[in-house]
Design an enzyme around this catalytic site. Structure first.
Site, PDB file in Angstrom:
ATOM      1  N   LYS A  55     -10.106  11.901   2.709  1.00  0.00           N
ATOM      2  CA  LYS A  55      -9.359  13.001   3.130  1.00  0.00           C
ATOM      3  C   LYS A  55      -9.359  14.034   2.157  1.00  0.00           C
ATOM      4  O   LYS A  55      -8.816  13.503   0.971  1.00  0.00           O
ATOM      5  CB  LYS A  55      -7.850  12.551   3.718  1.00  0.00           C
ATOM      6  CG  LYS A  55      -6.836  13.623   3.801  1.00  0.00           C
ATOM      7  CD  LYS A  55      -6.415  13.552   5.068  1.00  0.00           C
ATOM      8  CE  LYS A  55      -5.594  14.767   5.286  1.00  0.00           C
ATOM      9  NZ  LYS A  55      -4.318  14.183   5.072  1.00  0.00           N
ATOM     10  N   ASP A  58      -1.429  22.268  10.394  1.00  0.00           N
ATOM     11  CA  ASP A  58      -0.660  23.169  11.224  1.00  0.00           C
ATOM     12  C   ASP A  58      -1.012  23.061  12.933  1.00  0.00           C
ATOM     13  O   ASP A  58      -0.887  24.165  13.463  1.00  0.00           O
ATOM     14  CB  ASP A  58      -0.750  24.682  10.728  1.00  0.00           C
ATOM     15  CG  ASP A  58      -0.018  24.713   9.502  1.00  0.00           C
ATOM     16  OD1 ASP A  58       0.342  23.766   8.868  1.00  0.00           O
ATOM     17  OD2 ASP A  58      -0.314  25.928   8.738  1.00  0.00           O
ATOM     18  N   MET A  62       0.822   9.478   6.876  1.00  0.00           N
ATOM     19  CA  MET A  62       1.941  10.243   6.343  1.00  0.00           C
ATOM     20  C   MET A  62       2.661   9.028   5.724  1.00  0.00           C
ATOM     21  O   MET A  62       3.399   8.257   6.195  1.00  0.00           O
ATOM     22  CB  MET A  62       2.624  11.034   7.300  1.00  0.00           C
ATOM     23  CG  MET A  62       1.617  12.443   7.610  1.00  0.00           C
ATOM     24  SD  MET A  62       2.708  13.511   8.370  1.00  0.00           S
ATOM     25  CE  MET A  62       3.049  12.857  10.051  1.00  0.00           C
ATOM     26  N   CYS A 109      -3.450  14.629  -1.545  1.00  0.00           N
ATOM     27  CA  CYS A 109      -2.022  14.583  -1.733  1.00  0.00           C
ATOM     28  C   CYS A 109      -1.839  15.413  -2.729  1.00  0.00           C
ATOM     29  O   CYS A 109      -1.997  15.205  -4.149  1.00  0.00           O
ATOM     30  CB  CYS A 109      -1.564  13.049  -1.979  1.00  0.00           C
ATOM     31  SG  CYS A 109       0.444  12.983  -2.311  1.00  0.00           S
ATOM     32  N   ASN A 119      -7.781  19.406   9.980  1.00  0.00           N
ATOM     33  CA  ASN A 119      -6.427  19.114  10.092  1.00  0.00           C
ATOM     34  C   ASN A 119      -5.676  20.308   9.300  1.00  0.00           C
ATOM     35  O   ASN A 119      -6.129  20.993   8.435  1.00  0.00           O
ATOM     36  CB  ASN A 119      -6.169  17.997   9.061  1.00  0.00           C
ATOM     37  CG  ASN A 119      -4.703  17.575   8.612  1.00  0.00           C
ATOM     38  OD1 ASN A 119      -4.287  17.525   7.492  1.00  0.00           O
ATOM     39  ND2 ASN A 119      -3.904  17.315   9.402  1.00  0.00           N
ATOM     40  N   ARG A 158       2.382  16.539  10.765  1.00  0.00           N
ATOM     41  CA  ARG A 158       3.861  16.586  11.224  1.00  0.00           C
ATOM     42  C   ARG A 158       4.262  16.889  12.537  1.00  0.00           C
ATOM     43  O   ARG A 158       5.441  16.549  13.131  1.00  0.00           O
ATOM     44  CB  ARG A 158       4.401  18.061  10.369  1.00  0.00           C
ATOM     45  CG  ARG A 158       4.479  17.607   8.891  1.00  0.00           C
ATOM     46  CD  ARG A 158       4.322  18.942   8.078  1.00  0.00           C
ATOM     47  NE  ARG A 158       3.153  19.648   8.125  1.00  0.00           N
ATOM     48  CZ  ARG A 158       2.990  20.890   7.675  1.00  0.00           C
ATOM     49  NH1 ARG A 158       3.894  21.460   7.186  1.00  0.00           N
ATOM     50  NH2 ARG A 158       1.829  21.388   7.693  1.00  0.00           N
TER      51      ARG A 158
END
Ligand SMILES: Cc1cc2nc3c(=O)[nH]c(=O)nc-3n(C[C@H](O)[C@H](O)[C@H](O)COP(=O)(O)O)c2cc1C
Length: 312
Positions: A123, A186, A1, A84, A184, A209
């Protein structure tokens, strides 16, 4: 990140149970590498392997050169960012914008795989927008191009970070390839981790996050998956030891001036669940010396510890 997983934070997550911690994305365009920021992003000195470097770009040759260079600097995994959604990234047809151009995806993946001897991973998001979830097609291209593992964020490019991640597409992607798929989006509790694993059949999970201010989530998830039992919330006195140690590493890595500024967001993440966090944050944002920052952090968390003991 970007802005989070610098070397000190990757090391913190690894110490607290993450099996792998990927670098902040690095632009494949080497003309951008002269800045202090990018030099720091290329620094893996003392880091426990496997060292995974994520590259961002849209030109296959440039990506291949950047991959080879990073491998020569010690990268043991090259990860490619096609997830992204940031406008400034997508305007250059990089990140998740690439999901629109399956031919270009193939060229980039083949060029990077051919350029290095280390594993190359990818990713992605689930697709361009909810009407065009082409993630499974991209996954098959990835597999045929020699990609060795695929992480899927359960949102489309158009979704940005809004709404909730959906896992049905990740499940469909998992079923359409035989390379490992990492789910991935949440995942913020051990229960959610178990739910997403069961729903998607994924081989592993990626946490973003939820690790900010709570890097022990990796250890908590592993414990829950192994035993079915939750670990208790850590005491503020344990948390403050982790945080103070992390702050010391940030000052060492960035120097005191920049280290104190970068430390502020970590202190905010670590303290945000607690009452009086807003007031504490305003004190931290006005503090410029490492010594005072450490003192404020110690006082805040030891105050919490004292309150918890009184209440017990
Ligand atoms: C501040 C921030 C920076 C991010 N930077 C990157 C990045 O450099 N490379 C990447 O693949 N994903 C990046 N992401 C996306 C995350 O890796 C992840 O896919 C997304 O946040 C969803 O997972 P989560 O709900 O666990 O956070 C970033 C997300 C945030 C919030």
């Amino acid at each position: 990140m970007a802005g989070v997983t610098d070397k000190p934070f990757r090391q913190l997550c690894r110490r607290l149970g993450a099996a792998l911690a990927v670098s902040e994305m690095v632009a494949a365009d080497t003309s951008l590498w002269g800045t202090r920021k990018s030099i720091r992003r290329l620094d893996h000195e003392g880091e426990e392997g496997p060292i995974a470097v994520q590259l961002l770009g849209s030109d296959p040759e440039m990506m291949a050169r950047a991959a080879a260079f990073n491998a020569s600097l010690g990268a043991q995994i090259i990860d490619i960012n096609m997830g992204c959604p940031a406008k400034k990234v997508c305007r250059k047809a990089a990140g998740s914008a690439l999901l629109d151009d399956e031919g270009r995806v193939r060229e980039i993946l083949r060029a990077v795989v051919a350029a290095v001897d280390v594993p190359v991973t990818l990713k992605i998001r689930t697709g361009r927008d909810p009407a065009n979830r082409n993630g499974a097609r991209i996954a098959r291209i990835a597999e045929r191009s020699g990609i060795q593992a695929l992480t899927v964020h359960g949102r489309t490019r158009a979704c940005g970070f809004s709404g909730e991640a959906e896992y049905d597409t990740i499940r469909a992607i998992k079923q359409s390839v035989s390379i490992p798929v990492i789910a991935n989006g949440d995942i913020d509790t051990p229960e959610k981790a178990r739910h997403v694993l069961a729903l998607t059949g994924a081989d592993a999970l990626m946490i973003g996050r939820a690790a900010r201010g709570r890097p022990w989530i990796f250890r908590d998830i592993a414990h829950f998956l192994q035993t079915g039992r939750s670990r208790p919330e850590p005491d503020p006195s344990w948390v403050v030891d982790i945080l103070l140690d992390h702050l010391g590493r940030l000052y060492d890595f960035y120097g005191e001036n920049q280290g104190v500024r970068i430390a502020r967001k970590h202190i905010t993440w670590f303290s945000k669940r607690h009452p009086e966090a807003a007031q504490f944050r305003s004190i931290i944002n006005r503090t410029d010396s490492a010594k005072q920052q450490l003192q404020h952090v110690r006082n805040f968390f030891l105050g919490l510890q004292a309150k918890e003991e009184l209440a017990a």
